[in-house]
Motif scaffolding. Structure first.
Motif, PDB file in Angstrom:
ATOM      1  N   SER A 117      34.790  58.784  42.361  1.00 19.78           N
ATOM      2  CA  SER A 117      34.953  57.412  41.861  1.00 19.78           C
ATOM      3  C   SER A 117      33.745  56.554  42.195  1.00 19.78           C
ATOM      4  CB  SER A 117      36.214  56.781  42.458  1.00 19.78           C
ATOM      5  OG  SER A 117      37.363  57.521  42.121  1.00 19.78           O
ATOM      6  N   LEU A 121      31.676  54.578  39.440  1.00 20.39           N
ATOM      7  CA  LEU A 121      31.628  53.117  39.522  1.00 20.39           C
ATOM      8  C   LEU A 121      30.184  52.609  39.611  1.00 20.39           C
ATOM      9  CD1 LEU A 121      34.645  52.371  41.890  1.00 20.39           C
ATOM     10  CD2 LEU A 121      34.411  51.642  39.515  1.00 20.39           C
ATOM     11  N   PRO A 176      36.174  48.493  44.851  1.00 24.64           N
ATOM     12  CA  PRO A 176      37.465  49.188  45.031  1.00 24.64           C
ATOM     13  C   PRO A 176      37.417  50.288  46.091  1.00 24.64           C
ATOM     14  CG  PRO A 176      36.973  48.936  42.705  1.00 24.64           C
ATOM     15  CD  PRO A 176      35.726  48.547  43.446  1.00 24.64           C
ATOM     16  N   ARG A 197      43.255  36.197  48.652  1.00 23.63           N
ATOM     17  CA  ARG A 197      42.644  36.294  47.322  1.00 23.63           C
ATOM     18  C   ARG A 197      41.715  35.103  47.027  1.00 23.63           C
ATOM     19  NH1 ARG A 197      46.766  37.620  44.954  1.00 23.63           N
ATOM     20  NH2 ARG A 197      46.368  39.773  44.329  1.00 23.63           N
ATOM     21  N   LEU A 228      37.787  41.314  39.386  1.00 25.00           N
ATOM     22  CA  LEU A 228      38.678  42.287  38.738  1.00 25.00           C
ATOM     23  C   LEU A 228      38.710  43.598  39.517  1.00 25.00           C
ATOM     24  CD1 LEU A 228      37.751  41.697  34.977  1.00 25.00           C
ATOM     25  CD2 LEU A 228      39.824  40.954  36.168  1.00 25.00           C
ATOM     26  N   LEU A 229      37.556  44.015  40.021  1.00 22.99           N
ATOM     27  CA  LEU A 229      37.498  45.255  40.805  1.00 22.99           C
ATOM     28  C   LEU A 229      38.246  45.104  42.121  1.00 22.99           C
ATOM     29  CD1 LEU A 229      33.791  46.210  40.112  1.00 22.99           C
ATOM     30  CD2 LEU A 229      35.791  47.500  39.374  1.00 22.99           C
ATOM     31  N   GLU A 231      40.997  43.410  42.439  1.00 22.38           N
ATOM     32  CA  GLU A 231      42.400  43.610  42.069  1.00 22.38           C
ATOM     33  C   GLU A 231      42.699  45.095  41.859  1.00 22.38           C
ATOM     34  OE1 GLU A 231      44.486  41.239  42.242  1.00 22.38           O
ATOM     35  OE2 GLU A 231      43.117  39.544  42.396  1.00 22.38           O
ATOM     36  N   VAL A 232      41.756  45.805  41.243  1.00 24.93           N
ATOM     37  CA  VAL A 232      41.926  47.257  41.057  1.00 24.93           C
ATOM     38  C   VAL A 232      41.983  47.959  42.403  1.00 24.93           C
ATOM     39  CG1 VAL A 232      40.823  49.355  40.164  1.00 24.93           C
ATOM     40  CG2 VAL A 232      40.838  47.272  38.777  1.00 24.93           C
ATOM     41  N   GLY A 233      41.102  47.554  43.321  1.00 20.22           N
ATOM     42  CA  GLY A 233      41.110  48.138  44.661  1.00 20.22           C
ATOM     43  C   GLY A 233      42.423  47.895  45.380  1.00 20.22           C
ATOM     44  N   ILE A 235      45.381  47.623  43.960  1.00 21.73           N
ATOM     45  CA  ILE A 235      46.389  48.502  43.349  1.00 21.73           C
ATOM     46  C   ILE A 235      46.316  49.895  43.964  1.00 21.73           C
ATOM     47  CG2 ILE A 235      47.085  49.651  41.207  1.00 21.73           C
ATOM     48  CD1 ILE A 235      46.142  47.106  39.728  1.00 21.73           C
ATOM     49  N   PHE A 236      45.104  50.461  44.020  1.00 20.58           N
ATOM     50  CA  PHE A 236      44.955  51.803  44.585  1.00 20.58           C
ATOM     51  C   PHE A 236      45.155  51.782  46.102  1.00 20.58           C
ATOM     52  CE2 PHE A 236      42.725  52.435  40.549  1.00 20.58           C
ATOM     53  CZ  PHE A 236      43.252  53.656  40.167  1.00 20.58           C
TER      54      PHE A 236
END
Length: 259
Positions: A117, A121, A176, A197, A228-229, A231-233, A235-236
């Motif tokens: 990843s 990335l 992320p 945040r 945005l990244l 937020e993706v980080g 999630i994972f």
């Protein structure tokens, strides 16, 4: 007795150093092979990298070379950096092969997707800079030039500028990975990061200001993807957190049975 113990500890150290040397040599050879394959096309590669600026420059203007050796050194430097860029998967594979024997099974299971990843990335960040940021940014720069000023950018200055942006966007897109590692190591939790945040958004814009040239366009175009990244980080990171809790519960269950 002490001499024998000293010999036992020295031998693995020498073996590790030899393996490290071999891994580094393989990484250098990979970069050299890519460089030799690309060097013949160095001028074409520079033209490709310079395309976003050339397309934005006013008609009749062109780039210049102020240094005597710049027409050779600029494409050479670009090819060298591009060779490292292309050889990153091999370099990371050699690094992984060196550290993998000392990792636990669950660490290996997490490390492999993280390595893959991180490469993707970084490439995505560089591609985002080239295809999205550069056209908008150079169009803005050339349009605000004072009347009577001819836009004739030096090829070496341009190369240093875009290489810095490629690196900035590539590193920024690793956010992320950093979040997942922080959560996996227990340094923080997804809940704490989510509650912070607002501070993260401010930090993204501050980093955008520090890592990019002093214009609002490139700063915003770096800050928004970083948000945005983030937020993706998260999630994972939550998935990693759940897996970590499950593994700890399983370990505690096994320990209880043994007792």
């Amino acid at each position: 007795m002490n001499d024998e113990h000293h010999g036992d500890t020295a031998q693995p150290l020498v073996a590790h150093l030899l393996e490290l040397r071999n891994r580094l040599l393989r990484a250098v050879v990979a970069v050299l092979v890519v460089f030799l394959c690309l060097f013949y096309f160095s001028r074409e590669l520079y033209t490709l990298v310079a395309a976003p600026l050339m397309q934005a420059m006013p008609e009749g203007t062109h780039m210049i070379a102020t240094g005597v050796a710049a027409p050779f050194l600029a494409p050479f430097k670009l090819t060298l950096y591009l060779s490292i860029f292309v050889a990153v998967p091999v370099i990371l594979h050699q690094a992984w092969a060196f550290v993998a024997p000392g990792l636990y099974r669950h660490e290996k299971r997490l490390a492999i997707p993280l390595l893959m990843s991180s490469v993707l990335l970084f490439y995505a960040g560089a591609a985002f800079a080239y295809f999205v940021v550069f056209p908008l940014m150079f169009q803005f720069f050339t349009s605000v030039a004072p009347e009577g000023v001819a836009v004739s950018t030096d090829i070496s200055s341009y190369l240093d500028f875009v290489l810095a942006l490629f690196l900035a966007f590539g590193v920024a897109f690793e956010l992320p990975i950093a979040i997942v590692l922080l959560i996996a190591s227990g340094a923080t939790s997804a809940a704490k990061l989510a509650s912070s945040r607002a501070y993260v958004v401010v930090a993204c814009f501050v980093l955008g200001m520090l890592l990019t040239p002093p214009d609002i366009i490139s700063q915003t175009l770096l800050a928004l993807p970083m948000w945005l990244l983030f937020e993706v980080g998260l999630i994972f990171g939550r998935f990693v957190e759940k897996e970590k809790v499950q593994r700890e519960e399983e370990d505690n269950g096994v320990s209880a049975k043994d007792e």
